[in-house]
Design a protein around this motif. Structure first.
Motif, PDB file in Angstrom:
ATOM      1  N   ASP A 166       1.057  -1.190   0.115  1.00  0.00           N
ATOM      2  CA  ASP A 166       0.104  -0.004   0.054  1.00  0.00           C
ATOM      3  C   ASP A 166       0.800   1.028   0.011  1.00  0.00           C
ATOM      4  O   ASP A 166       0.176   2.557  -0.480  1.00  0.00           O
ATOM      5  CB  ASP A 166      -1.046   0.002   1.296  1.00  0.00           C
ATOM      6  N   ASN A 167       2.062   1.169   0.572  1.00  0.00           N
ATOM      7  CA  ASN A 167       2.855   2.259   0.647  1.00  0.00           C
ATOM      8  C   ASN A 167       4.010   2.340  -0.418  1.00  0.00           C
ATOM      9  O   ASN A 167       4.860   3.399  -0.695  1.00  0.00           O
ATOM     10  CB  ASN A 167       3.747   2.398   1.888  1.00  0.00           C
ATOM     11  N   MET A 168       3.993   1.523  -1.497  1.00  0.00           N
ATOM     12  CA  MET A 168       4.975   1.386  -2.563  1.00  0.00           C
ATOM     13  C   MET A 168       4.228   2.082  -3.858  1.00  0.00           C
ATOM     14  O   MET A 168       3.034   2.145  -4.045  1.00  0.00           O
ATOM     15  CB  MET A 168       5.064   0.037  -3.127  1.00  0.00           C
ATOM     16  N   PHE A 169       5.234   2.716  -4.601  1.00  0.00           N
ATOM     17  CA  PHE A 169       4.916   3.651  -5.974  1.00  0.00           C
ATOM     18  C   PHE A 169       5.513   3.016  -6.993  1.00  0.00           C
ATOM     19  O   PHE A 169       6.907   3.151  -6.910  1.00  0.00           O
ATOM     20  CB  PHE A 169       4.846   4.957  -5.474  1.00  0.00           C
ATOM     21  N   THR A 170       5.082   2.382  -7.861  1.00  0.00           N
ATOM     22  CA  THR A 170       5.755   1.598  -9.187  1.00  0.00           C
ATOM     23  C   THR A 170       5.622   2.390 -10.302  1.00  0.00           C
ATOM     24  O   THR A 170       4.765   3.382 -10.249  1.00  0.00           O
ATOM     25  CB  THR A 170       5.154   0.278  -9.274  1.00  0.00           C
ATOM     26  N   PHE A 171       6.403   2.063 -11.155  1.00  0.00           N
ATOM     27  CA  PHE A 171       6.440   3.019 -12.529  1.00  0.00           C
ATOM     28  C   PHE A 171       4.853   2.888 -13.124  1.00  0.00           C
ATOM     29  O   PHE A 171       4.352   3.813 -13.504  1.00  0.00           O
ATOM     30  CB  PHE A 171       7.348   2.114 -13.423  1.00  0.00           C
ATOM     31  N   ASP A 172       4.180   1.727 -12.833  1.00  0.00           N
ATOM     32  CA  ASP A 172       3.005   1.628 -13.778  1.00  0.00           C
ATOM     33  C   ASP A 172       2.103   2.677 -12.772  1.00  0.00           C
ATOM     34  O   ASP A 172       0.847   2.960 -13.276  1.00  0.00           O
ATOM     35  CB  ASP A 172       2.415   0.113 -13.416  1.00  0.00           C
ATOM     36  N   ASP A 173       2.256   2.874 -11.616  1.00  0.00           N
ATOM     37  CA  ASP A 173       1.520   3.930 -10.606  1.00  0.00           C
ATOM     38  C   ASP A 173       1.559   5.226 -11.282  1.00  0.00           C
ATOM     39  O   ASP A 173       0.808   6.052 -10.808  1.00  0.00           O
ATOM     40  CB  ASP A 173       1.779   3.831  -9.426  1.00  0.00           C
ATOM     41  N   LEU A 174       2.561   5.685 -12.360  1.00  0.00           N
ATOM     42  CA  LEU A 174       2.110   6.955 -12.892  1.00  0.00           C
ATOM     43  C   LEU A 174       0.879   7.353 -13.629  1.00  0.00           C
ATOM     44  O   LEU A 174       0.436   8.388 -13.734  1.00  0.00           O
ATOM     45  CB  LEU A 174       3.320   7.090 -13.876  1.00  0.00           C
ATOM     46  N   MET A 175       0.219   6.078 -13.866  1.00  0.00           N
ATOM     47  CA  MET A 175      -1.047   6.123 -14.380  1.00  0.00           C
ATOM     48  C   MET A 175      -2.022   6.780 -13.418  1.00  0.00           C
ATOM     49  O   MET A 175      -2.992   7.397 -13.820  1.00  0.00           O
ATOM     50  CB  MET A 175      -1.901   4.926 -14.680  1.00  0.00           C
ATOM     51  N   LYS A 176      -1.588   6.800 -12.173  1.00  0.00           N
ATOM     52  CA  LYS A 176      -2.548   7.664 -11.068  1.00  0.00           C
ATOM     53  C   LYS A 176      -2.367   8.917 -10.794  1.00  0.00           C
ATOM     54  O   LYS A 176      -3.090   9.727 -10.194  1.00  0.00           O
ATOM     55  CB  LYS A 176      -2.518   7.021  -9.695  1.00  0.00           C
ATOM     56  N   ILE A 177      -1.178   9.684 -11.696  1.00  0.00           N
ATOM     57  CA  ILE A 177      -0.877  10.947 -11.469  1.00  0.00           C
ATOM     58  C   ILE A 177      -1.896  11.696 -12.496  1.00  0.00           C
ATOM     59  O   ILE A 177      -2.133  11.248 -13.634  1.00  0.00           O
ATOM     60  CB  ILE A 177       0.790  11.176 -11.645  1.00  0.00           C
ATOM     61  N   ASP A 178      -2.346  12.715 -11.872  1.00  0.00           N
ATOM     62  CA  ASP A 178      -3.135  13.699 -13.033  1.00  0.00           C
ATOM     63  C   ASP A 178      -2.216  14.170 -14.144  1.00  0.00           C
ATOM     64  O   ASP A 178      -1.067  14.383 -14.075  1.00  0.00           O
ATOM     65  CB  ASP A 178      -4.031  14.505 -12.062  1.00  0.00           C
ATOM     66  N   ASP A 179      -3.070  14.816 -14.981  1.00  0.00           N
ATOM     67  CA  ASP A 179      -2.477  15.240 -16.231  1.00  0.00           C
ATOM     68  C   ASP A 179      -1.457  16.382 -15.691  1.00  0.00           C
ATOM     69  O   ASP A 179      -0.131  16.523 -16.368  1.00  0.00           O
ATOM     70  CB  ASP A 179      -3.470  15.841 -17.149  1.00  0.00           C
ATOM     71  N   ARG A 180      -1.817  17.396 -14.857  1.00  0.00           N
ATOM     72  CA  ARG A 180      -0.918  18.295 -14.502  1.00  0.00           C
ATOM     73  C   ARG A 180       0.071  17.864 -13.836  1.00  0.00           C
ATOM     74  O   ARG A 180       1.357  18.419 -14.094  1.00  0.00           O
ATOM     75  CB  ARG A 180      -1.774  19.219 -13.422  1.00  0.00           C
ATOM     76  N   GLY A 181       0.000  16.559 -13.060  1.00  0.00           N
ATOM     77  CA  GLY A 181       1.544  16.219 -12.524  1.00  0.00           C
ATOM     78  C   GLY A 181       2.276  15.724 -13.405  1.00  0.00           C
ATOM     79  O   GLY A 181       3.582  15.768 -13.476  1.00  0.00           O
ATOM     80  N   ILE A 182       1.668  14.856 -14.362  1.00  0.00           N
ATOM     81  CA  ILE A 182       2.732  14.291 -15.539  1.00  0.00           C
ATOM     82  C   ILE A 182       3.174  15.453 -16.307  1.00  0.00           C
ATOM     83  O   ILE A 182       4.404  15.193 -16.868  1.00  0.00           O
ATOM     84  CB  ILE A 182       1.580  13.569 -16.524  1.00  0.00           C
ATOM     85  N   GLN A 183       2.543  16.636 -16.530  1.00  0.00           N
ATOM     86  CA  GLN A 183       3.422  17.551 -17.387  1.00  0.00           C
ATOM     87  C   GLN A 183       4.607  18.266 -16.524  1.00  0.00           C
ATOM     88  O   GLN A 183       5.432  18.561 -17.066  1.00  0.00           O
ATOM     89  CB  GLN A 183       2.134  18.692 -17.668  1.00  0.00           C
ATOM     90  N   THR A 184       4.135  18.368 -15.071  1.00  0.00           N
ATOM     91  CA  THR A 184       5.124  18.887 -14.266  1.00  0.00           C
ATOM     92  C   THR A 184       6.477  17.964 -14.265  1.00  0.00           C
ATOM     93  O   THR A 184       7.590  18.371 -14.594  1.00  0.00           O
ATOM     94  CB  THR A 184       4.600  18.929 -12.982  1.00  0.00           C
TER      95      THR A 184
END
Length: 331
Positions: free
Chosen positions: A230-248
């Motif tokens: 539950d506390n891990m963040f993997t490369f596939d979890d980039l899908m959970k970042i909103d568009d503004r975060g991806i752009q940043t």
């Protein structure tokens, strides 16, 4: 520090001369020394205008410096707690203000992971866990890779269940490392280890190690394994970042690194990245991905780890939000 900041710092150090630059390096962490050293090595030719700009900015900043607060320790505590909350802040505060209490362990940060692993190889997993939680997450991950699979698993269970480190334990570490640790009985209990620390380290160990380790922990303690996941963040979890975060994020990532990292990404994640770029940039990236030949899995994982480090830094700075575990979990 971003790439421009590193370059400006490197230019300033080179302008100071060898003796003065060496004195500055004495006050930096091992990782900072490494990053600045690598940046200096890459900078062969520097335009005079860039040098003058850096020196002018430094002179202006230095001239504005004065004693702003009377008690810097209390100021750091207050600011960190307001910015990060009590739990995260306490972990950082211990690391920032307790540095002298673990001087023996600090010396390990200057050693390569293989040497640290060799030093600790024959110690009890509890001792190893108590030591590696003082290291940077990426160094701890590299150290564990040099252990046997079973030893890694045993150590990680103890990292995840470590509830701080008592003064007596720090004295044991002193015997292990043959170093003198300051503070004696006045040492505070260090808020190191725990589920989040285990998750951060496992995140950086690569998929070939991550799976078996979590399987082992799940067999011993299913609830603990789930808490770590539950506390891990993997490369596939980039899908959970909103568009503004991806752009940043895209503003911080080098194109070459992004190409290699995306070689191991799902089609859905690739599309999410493309959709947050200009049409021209997206098309160029698509072409680069298609024209790039096979890339070793180790290279792909290495670039994905570097990208995730940037993600975590941006999250710590509050520029993006990371969701882990379920959609309603945030760190």
């Amino acid at each position: 520090m971003d790439e421009d900041g590193l370059q400006d710092s490197a230019i300033l150090l080179m302008s100071l001369g060898e003796e003065e630059a060496a004195e500055v390096f004495k006050h930096l962490s091992p990782k900072e020394v490494q990053r600045l050293g690598e940046t200096i090595a890459k900078m062969k030719v520097i335009p005079r205008e860039r040098v003058e700009s850096v020196l002018e900015r430094f002179t202006a900043d230095a001239s504005d410096q004065s004693m702003l607060v009377n008690d810097t320790d209390e100021y750091v505590k207050s600011v960190l707690r307001k910015a990060l909350g009590e739990d995260k802040a306490n972990l950082l505060i211990d690391r920032i203000l307790q540095g002298g209490d673990v001087s023996g362990i600090e010396s390990l940060k200057w050693m390569d992971p293989a040497s640290v692993a060799e030093l600790l190889r024959n110690e009890h997993p509890q001792i190893i866990a108590a030591i590696i939680v003082h290291l940077e997450f990426d160094q701890a991950a590299e150290v564990l890779k040099h252990f046997t699979e079973r030893q890694r698993h045993e150590v990680m269970i103890r990292v995840a269940t470590l509830d701080g480190i008592q003064p007596s334990a720090l004295k044991d570490l002193n015997e292990v490392l043959s170093k003198v640790l300051a503070g004696g009985d006045k040492l505070r209990k260090a808020s190191l280890g725990g589920v989040k620390t285990a998750a951060e380290i496992i995140n950086l160990m690569g998929s070939t190690v991550e799976g078996p380790m979590l399987d082992y922990i799940r067999q011993i303690d299913p609830d603990l394994a789930q808490k770590i996941m539950d506390n891990m963040f993997t490369f596939d979890d980039l899908m959970k970042i909103d568009d503004r975060g991806i752009q940043t994020l895209l503003k911080e990532v080098q194109t070459e690194s992004l190409i290699i990292a995306l070689k191991g990404a799902s089609p859905e994640l690739r599309e999410k990245i493309f959709s947050n770029m200009s049409s021209r940039a997206a098309e160029t990236l698509r072409e680069d991905l298609e024209s790039r030949g096979p890339v070793r899995l180790s290279e792909v994982e290495a670039e994905q780890k570097e990208l995730l480090k940037i993600v975590r830094r941006l999250a710590d700075e509050g520029q993006i939000i990371l969701a882990t575990g379920g959609d309603d979990g945030f760190i």
